[in-house]
Every structure is written in structure tokens, then in C-alpha cells.
Design an enzyme around this catalytic site. Sequence first.
Site, short mmCIF file in Angstrom:
data_model
loop_
_atom_site.label_atom_id
_atom_site.label_comp_id
_atom_site.label_asym_id
_atom_site.label_seq_id
_atom_site.Cartn_x
_atom_site.Cartn_y
_atom_site.Cartn_z
N ASP A 31 17.51 3.98 -38.97
CA ASP A 31 18.05 3.38 -37.75
C ASP A 31 19.33 2.61 -38.11
O ASP A 31 19.38 1.89 -39.10
CB ASP A 31 17.01 2.43 -37.14
CG ASP A 31 17.36 2.05 -35.70
OD1 ASP A 31 16.57 2.37 -34.81
OD2 ASP A 31 18.42 1.41 -35.48
N ILE A 32 20.34 2.75 -37.24
CA ILE A 32 21.65 2.15 -37.54
C ILE A 32 21.67 0.64 -37.25
O ILE A 32 22.54 -0.08 -37.76
CB ILE A 32 22.76 2.91 -36.78
CG1 ILE A 32 24.08 2.79 -37.51
CG2 ILE A 32 22.86 2.45 -35.34
CD1 ILE A 32 25.05 3.89 -37.17
N GLN A 94 13.58 1.56 -23.83
CA GLN A 94 14.11 2.82 -24.33
C GLN A 94 15.60 2.88 -24.03
O GLN A 94 16.03 2.64 -22.89
CB GLN A 94 13.39 4.02 -23.68
CG GLN A 94 13.82 5.35 -24.32
CD GLN A 94 13.00 6.54 -23.84
OE1 GLN A 94 12.17 6.44 -22.94
NE2 GLN A 94 13.25 7.69 -24.46
N HIS A 100 11.29 9.26 -29.71
CA HIS A 100 11.31 8.84 -31.11
C HIS A 100 10.24 7.79 -31.38
O HIS A 100 9.89 7.01 -30.50
CB HIS A 100 12.68 8.29 -31.53
CG HIS A 100 13.24 7.27 -30.59
ND1 HIS A 100 13.81 7.62 -29.38
CD2 HIS A 100 13.32 5.92 -30.66
CE1 HIS A 100 14.22 6.53 -28.75
NE2 HIS A 100 13.92 5.48 -29.49
N HIS A 102 9.62 4.61 -33.85
CA HIS A 102 10.20 3.69 -34.82
C HIS A 102 9.16 3.45 -35.92
O HIS A 102 7.99 3.18 -35.61
CB HIS A 102 10.49 2.33 -34.18
CG HIS A 102 11.52 2.35 -33.09
ND1 HIS A 102 12.81 1.93 -33.29
CD2 HIS A 102 11.45 2.72 -31.79
CE1 HIS A 102 13.48 2.03 -32.15
NE2 HIS A 102 12.69 2.51 -31.22
P1 5GP Z 1 14.99 2.80 -28.35
O1 5GP Z 1 15.59 1.50 -27.87
O2 5GP Z 1 15.41 3.95 -27.47
O3 5GP Z 1 13.52 2.73 -28.59
O4 5GP Z 1 15.60 3.03 -29.80
C1 5GP Z 1 16.82 3.65 -30.05
C2 5GP Z 1 17.18 3.34 -31.48
O5 5GP Z 1 18.22 4.22 -31.86
C3 5GP Z 1 17.68 1.90 -31.68
O6 5GP Z 1 16.86 1.23 -32.60
C4 5GP Z 1 19.10 2.10 -32.19
O7 5GP Z 1 19.44 1.18 -33.19
C5 5GP Z 1 19.09 3.52 -32.73
N1 5GP Z 1 20.38 4.18 -32.65
C6 5GP Z 1 21.22 4.20 -31.58
N2 5GP Z 1 22.33 4.92 -31.88
C7 5GP Z 1 22.16 5.36 -33.16
C8 5GP Z 1 22.98 6.18 -34.01
O8 5GP Z 1 24.06 6.65 -33.67
N3 5GP Z 1 22.48 6.43 -35.26
C9 5GP Z 1 21.28 5.93 -35.69
N4 5GP Z 1 20.90 6.23 -36.92
N5 5GP Z 1 20.49 5.17 -34.89
C10 5GP Z 1 20.93 4.89 -33.65
#
Ligand code: 5GP
Length: 150
Positions: A31-32, A94, A100, A102
Amino acid sequence: MTDLCLFCGIIAGTVPSVKVAEDETTFAFMDINPGSDGHILVIPKRHSKDLFEIPDEDLTAVTLAAQRIAKAAVAEFGADGVNLLNCCGADAWQTVFHFHLHVIPRYLDKTKDRLVLPWQPGTPGDLEAIDTLGSRLFTTLDGQLSEALE
Ligand code: 5GP
Ligand code: ZN
């Protein structure tokens, strides 16, 4: 594959990522914006928007991959525990609409770990509300099961 999807771009290699594992069905990368050191995302290669849309076989494969990766990450990084997290829907945090999981290693050493629980653990609930909501859901699920067996 969806052209506008960031994670489909990561699988295709058009968006760079730090890959940690890959098999026929799943892909895992760092994760970035890590919530802790070693925060990983595990995704199905086939695009699904969220938990409600993902087919059974992809959900199974992603979950098993996440378990394998969680064990390896805890051992490799010397973590003290691990959280698996899925966010389904914008109101549930989300932000990327490709399913995905985590995998977030947890550390007693808070210089490596920025996660905090968003509710106060141990705050007693309203027992009547707990009972009402539980009973409603039991009835709904029981009805669905009966319908499926008919
Ligand atoms: P969500 O909030 O949808 O559960 O998680 C999305 C995750 O994707 C976040 O933790 C965010 O840091 C990660 N993320 C968003 N853009 C990128 C990217 O371009 N590369 C990577 N490796 N992770 C990303
Ligand atoms: Zn996608």
C-alpha cells in the site's frame, strides 16, 4: 479489466507497484499510504467492484492468499499481530472500487504503527437494540436459507 480502474492498471503493469506475491487468480502489493510498516493489499486479478460483487472463487482465493501473506509478513517484519480489513462502499471508507483486502501488520512499537480503533472498545451497548437487530437479521437469513432449500 476496467480501463479506468487503478488496481486493474497495477495488475496490467501500466501503473507501477511494489509486488509481493502473485498467482493465477490474485495479486498482492504494498500500500502506498501504509497504516503501519508493511501494509499490503491483496486483490483478485479479475475486476470486481466490492465485497457484494466478487464471485465466490475469487473471494476464496484472495482470502487464502491474504492468510498466507499475513503469516509471512508477521514473521518477516517481526510484527506482533495483524489486521485484515475490507471496506465496502464509500461510507465504509472504500476509496478504490476494485475489491481488496488490507493486510496490516501490527506492532507494539508505535513508531511502526499508525492505526487506532475508530470506536471506543469496551463501551457497553444497548442490550435491547442488540437483541432486536440480531433477531431481525436471524429471521432474514433463516428465510433466505429456507427459500434456497425450496
Ligand atoms: P480503501 O480505502 O479503498 O479500502 O483502500 C484503498 C487503498 O489503496 C488505500 O489504503 C490507499 O493507500 C491505496 N492506494 C491508493 N492508490 C494507490 C496506488 O496508486 N498504489 C498503491 N500501491 N496503493 C494505492
Ligand atoms: Zn479493477
